[in-house]
Design a protein around this motif. Structure first.
Motif, PDB file in Angstrom:
ATOM      1  N   ASP A 227     164.614  68.390  51.865  1.00 15.56           N
ATOM      2  CA  ASP A 227     164.386  68.732  50.455  1.00 15.56           C
ATOM      3  C   ASP A 227     163.142  69.592  50.274  1.00 15.56           C
ATOM      4  OD1 ASP A 227     162.326  66.989  50.943  1.00 15.56           O
ATOM      5  OD2 ASP A 227     162.933  65.494  49.452  1.00 15.56           O
ATOM      6  N   TYR A 228     162.654  70.187  51.346  1.00 14.11           N
ATOM      7  CA  TYR A 228     161.481  71.067  51.352  1.00 14.11           C
ATOM      8  C   TYR A 228     160.144  70.328  51.237  1.00 14.11           C
ATOM      9  CZ  TYR A 228     164.463  75.227  50.623  1.00 14.11           C
ATOM     10  OH  TYR A 228     165.403  76.231  50.743  1.00 14.11           O
ATOM     11  N   SER A 229     160.150  69.023  51.170  1.00 18.89           N
ATOM     12  CA  SER A 229     158.893  68.301  50.957  1.00 18.89           C
ATOM     13  C   SER A 229     158.170  68.024  52.274  1.00 18.89           C
ATOM     14  CB  SER A 229     159.151  66.967  50.252  1.00 18.89           C
ATOM     15  OG  SER A 229     159.822  66.065  51.121  1.00 18.89           O
ATOM     16  N   MET A 230     156.871  67.825  52.185  1.00 22.45           N
ATOM     17  CA  MET A 230     156.071  67.477  53.354  1.00 22.45           C
ATOM     18  C   MET A 230     156.543  66.153  53.951  1.00 22.45           C
ATOM     19  SD  MET A 230     151.939  67.030  53.529  1.00 22.45           S
ATOM     20  CE  MET A 230     151.142  66.296  54.983  1.00 22.45           C
ATOM     21  N   GLU A 231     156.894  65.202  53.073  1.00 18.38           N
ATOM     22  CA  GLU A 231     157.359  63.899  53.550  1.00 18.38           C
ATOM     23  C   GLU A 231     158.640  64.032  54.362  1.00 18.38           C
ATOM     24  OE1 GLU A 231     154.644  63.561  50.258  1.00 18.38           O
ATOM     25  OE2 GLU A 231     156.554  64.656  50.457  1.00 18.38           O
ATOM     26  N   SER A 232     159.532  64.902  53.916  1.00 14.29           N
ATOM     27  CA  SER A 232     160.783  65.128  54.634  1.00 14.29           C
ATOM     28  C   SER A 232     160.518  65.760  55.998  1.00 14.29           C
ATOM     29  CB  SER A 232     161.703  66.020  53.807  1.00 14.29           C
ATOM     30  OG  SER A 232     162.953  66.189  54.418  1.00 14.29           O
ATOM     31  N   GLY A 233     159.623  66.737  56.045  1.00 13.88           N
ATOM     32  CA  GLY A 233     159.280  67.363  57.316  1.00 13.88           C
ATOM     33  C   GLY A 233     158.693  66.385  58.303  1.00 13.88           C
ATOM     34  N   GLU A 234     157.837  65.499  57.813  1.00  8.65           N
ATOM     35  CA  GLU A 234     157.215  64.509  58.691  1.00  8.65           C
ATOM     36  C   GLU A 234     158.259  63.537  59.235  1.00  8.65           C
ATOM     37  OE1 GLU A 234     153.615  61.152  58.622  1.00  8.65           O
ATOM     38  OE2 GLU A 234     153.964  62.451  56.885  1.00  8.65           O
ATOM     39  N   ARG A 235     159.134  63.058  58.355  1.00  4.39           N
ATOM     40  CA  ARG A 235     160.146  62.081  58.775  1.00  4.39           C
ATOM     41  C   ARG A 235     161.125  62.676  59.783  1.00  4.39           C
ATOM     42  NH1 ARG A 235     165.077  61.847  57.286  1.00  4.39           N
ATOM     43  NH2 ARG A 235     164.711  63.151  55.424  1.00  4.39           N
ATOM     44  N   ILE A 236     161.633  63.871  59.494  1.00  3.26           N
ATOM     45  CA  ILE A 236     162.627  64.490  60.381  1.00  3.26           C
ATOM     46  C   ILE A 236     162.017  64.806  61.741  1.00  3.26           C
ATOM     47  CG2 ILE A 236     164.036  66.551  60.738  1.00  3.26           C
ATOM     48  CD1 ILE A 236     164.482  66.567  57.682  1.00  3.26           C
ATOM     49  N   ALA A 237     160.812  65.361  61.750  1.00  3.79           N
ATOM     50  CA  ALA A 237     160.168  65.688  63.027  1.00  3.79           C
ATOM     51  C   ALA A 237     159.926  64.435  63.852  1.00  3.79           C
ATOM     52  CB  ALA A 237     158.857  66.421  62.771  1.00  3.79           C
ATOM     53  N   ALA A 238     159.465  63.356  63.203  1.00  8.79           N
ATOM     54  CA  ALA A 238     159.198  62.110  63.930  1.00  8.79           C
ATOM     55  C   ALA A 238     160.469  61.556  64.545  1.00  8.79           C
ATOM     56  CB  ALA A 238     158.574  61.087  62.980  1.00  8.79           C
ATOM     57  N   GLU A 239     161.556  61.581  63.792  1.00  5.97           N
ATOM     58  CA  GLU A 239     162.811  61.004  64.272  1.00  5.97           C
ATOM     59  C   GLU A 239     163.439  61.844  65.377  1.00  5.97           C
ATOM     60  OE1 GLU A 239     165.311  60.612  60.877  1.00  5.97           O
ATOM     61  OE2 GLU A 239     164.178  58.938  60.004  1.00  5.97           O
ATOM     62  N   LEU A 240     163.559  63.126  65.165  1.00  9.11           N
ATOM     63  CA  LEU A 240     164.330  63.957  66.098  1.00  9.11           C
ATOM     64  C   LEU A 240     163.556  64.308  67.362  1.00  9.11           C
ATOM     65  CD1 LEU A 240     166.374  66.278  63.716  1.00  9.11           C
ATOM     66  CD2 LEU A 240     166.900  64.017  64.623  1.00  9.11           C
ATOM     67  N   LEU A 241     162.246  64.440  67.269  1.00  7.20           N
ATOM     68  CA  LEU A 241     161.487  64.711  68.491  1.00  7.20           C
ATOM     69  C   LEU A 241     161.350  63.460  69.352  1.00  7.20           C
ATOM     70  CD1 LEU A 241     160.792  67.320  66.822  1.00  7.20           C
ATOM     71  CD2 LEU A 241     158.726  67.419  68.222  1.00  7.20           C
ATOM     72  N   THR A 242     161.441  62.293  68.731  1.00  8.47           N
ATOM     73  CA  THR A 242     161.474  61.052  69.504  1.00  8.47           C
ATOM     74  C   THR A 242     162.824  60.912  70.205  1.00  8.47           C
ATOM     75  OG1 THR A 242     159.920  59.957  68.021  1.00  8.47           O
ATOM     76  CG2 THR A 242     161.324  58.544  69.374  1.00  8.47           C
ATOM     77  N   ALA A 243     163.896  61.283  69.491  1.00  8.67           N
ATOM     78  CA  ALA A 243     165.244  61.159  70.041  1.00  8.67           C
ATOM     79  C   ALA A 243     165.519  62.191  71.136  1.00  8.67           C
ATOM     80  CB  ALA A 243     166.276  61.300  68.925  1.00  8.67           C
ATOM     81  N   ASP A 244     164.875  63.356  71.074  1.00  9.50           N
ATOM     82  CA  ASP A 244     165.112  64.413  72.059  1.00  9.50           C
ATOM     83  C   ASP A 244     163.774  64.983  72.515  1.00  9.50           C
ATOM     84  OD1 ASP A 244     165.872  66.553  73.597  1.00  9.50           O
ATOM     85  OD2 ASP A 244     167.202  67.452  72.097  1.00  9.50           O
TER      86      ASP A 244
END
Length: 343
Positions: A227-244
């Motif tokens: 949704d373009y928010s800083m919170e969204s960027g933080e959450r997605i990066a944390a999840e996907l970089l941990t997964a891959d």
């Protein structure tokens, strides 16, 4: 009263029907405030006189307001956190100041119904001469609505066919090329693209361009909408970089997402991941690790789109319908694959 279609005015209709000009405007534009019987009387006479919504709204009101309108579907409390729009609006205002005209800005949250209601109200009350559109969606109803209301408009986008002659055109492929080629030159082979909402046409164009250029250069991308928010960027990066853990670079669709991704990487102790942003701003330049970003000249975009709209209103051919080409500004987050950020 002359019954020629080109001579129809709100005042003339109101006089013949014994109604106020406001009532006639509301009836013609489908707004509340008049009874069904009154609306039927107004529409019947308008049809008899050859009135058509797609071509006669300006003929019904000859007066110019010397005002252009912008409706943003944004939370008013969050607009100040979006540097792109603040810079773009500054460009709009500076161009209007040179011509002695005004800007009418409305922020309506995420409700598209409120945006449509604002356009109908502005048209009925002759509040603005034209409007600017942003964040074009697939099968976006707004261009057709504005044509029906007789309101001039320009939009920001990548696709000329949406409204021929009325689009300030961006080059998504060129922008994607600058970002992807930069990451590839740093040796990255797996990257994450944190994009904006999937319903926006420009986000699909960006995603297609990033994927295509990445494939040509041997750089594979995973994609995630936000949704373009800083919170969204933080959450997605944390999840996907941990997964891959093979991902060594992050490309974001705006500066807030980039700042969020950087926060997630800092918390994870990851200093080996490059970050590039599609938008540059003061946010990208501050902190211990300034973020590599595209300078897209949003203030100049605002000026060019305003000139495009004013040219349209004056019946002049558009001088320039393309946004200024972007330039990449490398900073501390341009980290080579396999290396760590400099302390």
């Amino acid at each position: 009263m002359n019954h020629g279609a080109g001579r129809v005015t709100i005042a003339g209709l109101a006089e013949q029907l014994g109604l106020s000009k406001a009532s006639v405007s509301y009836a013609l534009n489908g707004l509340p405030g008049v009874s069904d019987e009154t609306r039927e009387r107004v529409l019947a006479l308008a049809e008899q006189l050859g009135w058509h919504p797609s071509s006669s709204a300006r003929a019904l009101s000859r007066a110019r307001s010397d005002t252009i309108g912008i409706v943003l579907r944004r939370d008013p409390s969050l607009l100040g956190a979006e540097p792109y729009y603040m810079s773009l609006l500054a460009g709009v205002e500076s161009e209007l100041a040179e011509t002695g005209q005004s800007l009418l800005l409305r922020m309506v949250g995420t409700d598209s119904g409120q945006e449509v209601a604002a356009y109908r109200r502005w048209s009925a009350e002759a509040r603005v001469d034209g409007v600017m559109l942003f964040d074009i969606t697939f099968d976006d109803p707004r261009p057709r609505l504005l044509e029906e209301l007789g309101l001039a408009f320009v939009l920001h986008g990548n696709r000329e066919a949406v409204a021929p002659g009325k689009v300030l055109l961006y080059d998504a492929r060129a922008d994607a090329g600058l970002l992807v080629e930069h990451l590839a030159s740093l040796g990255h082979r797996r990257a994450l693209h944190i994009a904006g909402p999937a319903e926006f046409e420009h986000e699909q164009d960006r995603r297609d361009a990033v994927a295509a250029r990445g494939e040509e250069l041997g750089l594979a991308f995973s994609f995630a909408a936000s949704d373009y928010s800083m919170e969204s960027g933080e959450r997605i990066a944390a999840e996907l970089l941990t997964a891959d853990t093979s991902i060594t670079a992050v490309l974001t669709s705006n500066d807030l997402l980039a700042l969020g991704a950087q926060t997630a990487l800092t918390h994870a102790g990851r200093e080996d991941v490059a970050i590039v942003s599609w938008d540059d701003s003061l946010l990208c330049r501050l902190g211990t690790r300034p973020i590599t970003a595209l300078d897209r000249s949003p203030e100049e975009q605002g000026r060019r789109s305003t000139r495009l709209l004013l040219d349209q209103l004056a019946g002049r051919p558009a001088f320039d319908r393309r946004a200024r080409p972007s330039r990449l500004v490398p900073r501390a987050t341009s980290i080579r694959a396999g290396e760590h950020a400099a302390r």
